[in-house]
Design an enzyme around this catalytic site. Structure first.
Site, short mmCIF file in Angstrom:
data_model
loop_
_atom_site.label_atom_id
_atom_site.label_comp_id
_atom_site.label_asym_id
_atom_site.label_seq_id
_atom_site.Cartn_x
_atom_site.Cartn_y
_atom_site.Cartn_z
N GLU A 90 -43.15 9.42 -16.58
CA GLU A 90 -42.42 10.64 -16.90
C GLU A 90 -41.20 10.36 -17.77
O GLU A 90 -40.58 9.32 -17.67
CB GLU A 90 -41.96 11.32 -15.61
CG GLU A 90 -43.14 11.86 -14.81
CD GLU A 90 -42.72 12.50 -13.51
OE1 GLU A 90 -43.25 13.57 -13.20
OE2 GLU A 90 -41.87 11.95 -12.81
N CYS A 103 -34.43 10.69 -21.50
CA CYS A 103 -34.38 9.71 -20.42
C CYS A 103 -35.74 9.04 -20.36
O CYS A 103 -36.75 9.67 -20.07
CB CYS A 103 -34.07 10.49 -19.13
SG CYS A 103 -33.86 9.46 -17.70
N CYS A 110 -41.51 1.15 -9.55
CA CYS A 110 -40.29 0.35 -9.52
C CYS A 110 -40.33 -0.55 -8.30
O CYS A 110 -40.88 -0.19 -7.26
CB CYS A 110 -39.07 1.29 -9.43
SG CYS A 110 -37.48 0.44 -9.58
N CYS A 114 -34.68 1.50 -3.74
CA CYS A 114 -33.42 2.11 -3.29
C CYS A 114 -33.76 3.21 -2.27
O CYS A 114 -34.72 3.97 -2.46
CB CYS A 114 -32.66 2.71 -4.48
SG CYS A 114 -32.16 1.46 -5.69
N CYS A 117 -34.03 6.96 -3.53
CA CYS A 117 -34.69 7.25 -4.80
C CYS A 117 -36.18 7.53 -4.61
O CYS A 117 -36.92 6.68 -4.13
CB CYS A 117 -34.51 6.08 -5.76
SG CYS A 117 -35.26 6.36 -7.37
N GLU A 158 -36.83 -0.25 -13.45
CA GLU A 158 -35.58 -0.98 -13.60
C GLU A 158 -35.66 -1.74 -14.93
O GLU A 158 -36.39 -2.74 -15.04
CB GLU A 158 -35.40 -1.94 -12.41
CG GLU A 158 -34.33 -2.99 -12.57
CD GLU A 158 -32.95 -2.46 -12.98
OE1 GLU A 158 -32.49 -1.45 -12.43
OE2 GLU A 158 -32.35 -3.06 -13.90
N SER A 212 -25.70 1.46 -11.59
CA SER A 212 -25.83 2.36 -10.45
C SER A 212 -25.17 1.70 -9.26
O SER A 212 -25.72 0.79 -8.66
CB SER A 212 -27.31 2.63 -10.17
OG SER A 212 -27.90 3.20 -11.32
N CYS A 331 -32.07 13.02 -11.57
CA CYS A 331 -32.02 11.57 -11.34
C CYS A 331 -32.75 11.18 -10.07
O CYS A 331 -32.52 11.73 -9.02
CB CYS A 331 -30.58 11.12 -11.18
SG CYS A 331 -29.64 11.35 -12.65
N1 SAH Z 1 -33.26 1.36 -12.19
C1 SAH Z 1 -32.18 1.84 -13.00
C2 SAH Z 1 -32.50 3.09 -13.82
C3 SAH Z 1 -33.34 4.19 -13.20
S1 SAH Z 1 -32.68 5.24 -11.94
C4 SAH Z 1 -30.94 2.06 -12.16
O1 SAH Z 1 -31.01 1.85 -10.98
O2 SAH Z 1 -29.91 2.39 -12.72
C5 SAH Z 1 -31.68 6.46 -12.67
C6 SAH Z 1 -30.49 6.83 -11.81
O3 SAH Z 1 -30.82 7.80 -10.79
C7 SAH Z 1 -29.87 5.66 -11.06
O4 SAH Z 1 -28.48 5.72 -11.18
C8 SAH Z 1 -30.30 5.95 -9.63
O5 SAH Z 1 -29.51 5.27 -8.71
C9 SAH Z 1 -30.17 7.44 -9.60
N2 SAH Z 1 -30.80 8.11 -8.46
C10 SAH Z 1 -31.90 7.78 -7.79
N3 SAH Z 1 -32.14 8.67 -6.79
C11 SAH Z 1 -31.15 9.59 -6.86
C12 SAH Z 1 -30.85 10.75 -6.12
N4 SAH Z 1 -31.60 11.15 -5.11
N5 SAH Z 1 -29.76 11.46 -6.48
C13 SAH Z 1 -28.99 11.07 -7.52
N6 SAH Z 1 -29.23 9.99 -8.25
C14 SAH Z 1 -30.29 9.24 -7.92
#
Ligand code: SAH
Length: 343
Positions: A90, A103, A110, A114, A117, A158, A212, A331
């Site tokens: 996506e 984006c 991934c 996290c 996420c 990532e 992040s 996000c």
């Molecule tokens: N892996 C990379 C890039 C992809 S994630 C990273 O970790 O930065 C894009 C962003 O969305 C990251 O900052 C991630 O922590 C955030 N994210 C993931 N789940 C989220 C949520 N439920 N609410 C807000 N941000 C979230």
């Protein structure tokens, strides 16, 4: 097979050497692949038909086919793309006052897992090539009918776990004979892979590093982001400081505010003290609720209070405008399996 869209001009020329073409042909092909975003050799109308046929038969060109598109009330668009091997990924396009930003996803799935996420929940399938990252921009641009001016590597995956392809993408996307998106208009976002941040600092790229962070101490960050057990906050912030110095650019820290998890005034004070003296900017993200994972969004007054504490300690802070929440394009919300489509 080599992906022609993943090649620099000299590599493309070398790959095409068996065809014994005049030099200008490989320039034309680079222009089609990188600047004009041709999906296939068939579109390269200034090449002889015979050459188009040979390119089609003997080479591979990565592309993204739109399987589904959703447009949110706020104007964000989410694309579900299918890749040549059936993988679905996506991308999200957002409209800002300064133009369109896309984006881009860097992996199908991934590995980072996290806790908050949604994208990380489905596990990892494979890395994307740089051509597949570029193809997302081309496909979105074509659908939009307008040029995209900004890019964030913040989609699924990532980027620093797919280091070579992501860095090649940065160089190709900013190539003057390609999309020519200025490196200052590109951000790469990471959960905090410290060795790769060091390596990136040595690449001499002008891109913005986004980290992040989401927690001000190791105890909490260990719970939210398993990667922190390998690379704790102290090491991460030291690497960020070195990146900021090498790139001459502020590092951007993303901090999503989850209700009653990481959003108290004490958390804000702890964060402010950790970031003191770092050349940085903090981007507070009203978290996107993922109810099945047990995370809710902080209340607006909590977000304001958090912001004020950071500002009072002299940090540059912004609160991210929430776009695309109604189409699950926010996000951490990119998760193609929930979409009811056939691949
Ligand atoms: N892996 C990379 C890039 C992809 S994630 C990273 O970790 O930065 C894009 C962003 O969305 C990251 O900052 C991630 O922590 C955030 N994210 C993931 N789940 C989220 C949520 N439920 N609410 C807000 N941000 C979230």
């Amino acid at each position: 097979m080599i992906d022609l869209r993943s090649l620099f001009p000299d590599e493309l020329q070398a790959a095409l050497a068996p065809l014994h073409l005049p030099a200008y042909r490989s320039k034309q092909i680079f222009d089609w692949l990188q600047r004009r975003g041709a999906q296939s050799a068939g579109e390269m109308t200034n090449l002889p038909k015979e050459l188009r046929e040979r390119l089609t038969a003997e080479f591979f060109i990565s592309s993204c086919e739109i399987v589904r598109k959703q447009v949110s009330a706020g104007g964000a668009r989410k694309y579900l793309f299918q890749l040549h091997d059936g993988q679905a990924i996506e991308s999200v396009v957002m409209r800002y006052s300064y133009g369109y930003s896309v984006c881009v996803s860097t992996q199908a799935g991934c590995k980072m897992a996290c806790a908050f996420c949604a994208s990380g929940q489905q596990g990892f399938t494979r890395d994307l090539t740089s051509g597949e990252m570029l193809a997302q921009i081309h496909a979105a641009q074509k659908d939009l009918g307008e040029p995209i001016s900004h890019v964030v590597l913040m989609g699924m995956g990532e980027p620093l776990d797919n280091y070579e392809n992501s860095v090649k993408f940065l160089r190709l996307a900013s190539h003057p004979e390609g999309l020519h998106i200025g490196q200052r208009k590109i951000s790469i976002s990471t959960c905090g892979l410290v060795p790769q941040i060091g390596r990136l600092a040595g690449e001499r790229l002008g891109v913005t590093l986004s980290v992040s962070l989401h927690a001000p101490n190791d105890a909490l960050r260990n719970q939210l982001m398993p990667v922190n057990k390998a690379y704790p906050i102290g090491a991460l912030l030291a690497a960020c400081g070195r990146y900021a110095k090498a790139a001459g650019r502020r590092v951007s820290f993303e901090y999503a505010l989850f209700r009653d998890v990481n959003d108290s005034p004490a958390h804000a004070r702890e964060l402010a003290s950790k970031l003191k003296g770092l050349l940085c900017h903090v981007n507070l993200i009203p978290a996107n609720p993922v109810p099945e994972l047990g995370f809710a969004r902080s209340k607006p007054e909590q977000i304001r209070a958090f912001q004020e504490i950071l500002e009072q300690s002299g940090l540059a802070v912004t609160v991210r405008r929430s776009l695309g929440g109604d189409i699950d394009a926010a996000c951490g919300q990119l998760r193609y399996q929930t979409l009811d489509v056939r691949y």
